[in-house]
Write an enzyme that holds these catalytic residues in place. Structure first.
Site, PDB file in Angstrom:
ATOM      1  CB  CYS A  12      -0.982  -0.042   1.178  1.00  0.00           C
ATOM      2  SG  CYS A  12      -2.378   1.075   0.957  1.00  0.00           S
TER       3      CYS A  12
ATOM      4  CG  HIS B 158      -3.517  -3.564   3.369  1.00  0.00           C
ATOM      5  ND1 HIS B 158      -2.466  -2.940   3.996  1.00  0.00           N
ATOM      6  CD2 HIS B 158      -4.217  -2.584   2.760  1.00  0.00           C
ATOM      7  CE1 HIS B 158      -2.526  -1.636   3.795  1.00  0.00           C
ATOM      8  NE2 HIS B 158      -3.590  -1.386   3.034  1.00  0.00           N
TER       9      HIS B 158
ATOM     10  CD  GLU C 149      -0.776  -5.514   5.853  1.00  0.00           C
ATOM     11  OE1 GLU C 149      -0.747  -6.070   4.748  1.00  0.00           O
ATOM     12  OE2 GLU C 149      -1.002  -4.283   5.982  1.00  0.00           O
TER      13      GLU C 149
END
Lengths: 222, 79
Positions: free
Chosen positions: A85, A199, A201
């Site tokens: 990002c 994302h 994560e």
């Protein structure tokens, strides 16, 4: 495996990133952008957030932080770098990755789960995924509209640097932000610097909507 | 003596400008006639010493102020 996670003023995904890599059994350390020492990592992650409030352009000021000089040298030596990002934006501003990220075509901040198609798995990052596989990963960005000129796009294609594109559940192209060729993630020519807007994560637990991020980030452990 | 260096930054021709496009649509929706195109840019005004010349401001643009992958810039000076 040792993972160094950078933190700039305005970074806000460093703890999610830390959680994700710790879950995979990695040693992690968060390093402040004014430091000059990456502390001998196996992987550097430039996490998401809003470094310097996205002033001027997303990632444009963070690029000049002292630690980024170290990241550039680390990448030049073949070290693995992942930008997520805002981290992707910082890596393009640093010219460690080609192209640039513009304001989303619909001008909205897009925050939702989106399907991604694996375009290429012949690289460290996505080696645990299958080419053509559809992943479910959250996106959260206002400036995710990937731009590259014709010549640059040709090079990305020729070198298999397009790693991920936006798609629907069946793997058909579905472009949320206007990115050229619906590109969501790329790597550099040497295949050691990776960047993506979504994302992984944030996709580490089924209970939170998806655990597809595990097989992405696991690639770095193999 | 000080002067002002005025830097205008726009997306390059051929790079879609979503903000300009949305603004253009809004003007049309309000029945304003005769607007062919809208380009949205930004202006950065630098208060600089007299000795600062165009070449130096150009360096600033190339290094930080503009992203030449997607943006063009123009520099002018005012007293």
């Amino acid at each position: 495996m040792k993972v160094t996670i950078l933190r700039f003023p305005g970074t806000n995904c460093e703890f999610d990133t830390e959680y994700a890599f710790q879950k995979l059994g990695c040693d992690t350390q968060i390093v402040w952008h004014k430091e000059h020492d990456l502390q001998s990592p196996d992987l550097v992650v430039v996490p998401g957030g809003f470094s310097y409030g996205d002033y001027l352009r997303s990632g444009s000021i963070a690029r000049f932080s002292p630690i980024m000089k170290e990241v550039g040298e680390f990448a030049d030596r073949g070290g693995k770098v992942l930008g997520i990002c805002n981290g992707f934006q910082i890596l393009t501003e640093s010219h460690l990755l080609p192209g640039a990220l513009k304001r989303n075509e619909n001008l909205h901040f897009i925050s939702k789960h989106h399907r991604l198609k694996v375009e290429n798995s012949d690289n460290t990052f996505l080696q645990k995924c299958e080419k053509g596989e559809v992943l479910n990963i959250p996106v959260a960005h206002a400036d995710g509209n990937y731009y590259i000129d014709e010549q640059g796009l040709k090079e990305l294609r020729e070198n298999d640097q397009i790693l991920l594109t936006y798609c629907d559940e069946n793997g058909n192209t579905l472009n949320p932000n206007g990115s050229v060729e619906a590109i969501a993630g790329i790597c550099n020519k040497n295949r050691n610097v990776f960047g993506l807007m979504p994302h992984p994560e944030r996709a580490m637990e089924e209970v939170l909507g998806s655990a597809d991020g595990i097989k992405m980030l696991e690639g770095f452990l193999a | 003596m000080a002067k002002k260096a005025i830097v205008n930054i726009y997306l390059k021709n051929g790079v879609l400008d979503p903000q300009g496009k949305a603004t253009h649509h809004a003007l049309e929706a309000m029945d304003f006639q005769g607007v062919n195109d809208v380009r949205m840019g930004k202006q950065i005004v630098l208060d600089v010493e007299d000795g600062v010349d165009e070449e130096q401001v150009k360096q600033m643009c190339e290094t930080l102020l503009a992203n030449t992958v997607i943006e063009d810039y123009a520099i002018k000076f005012e007293q």
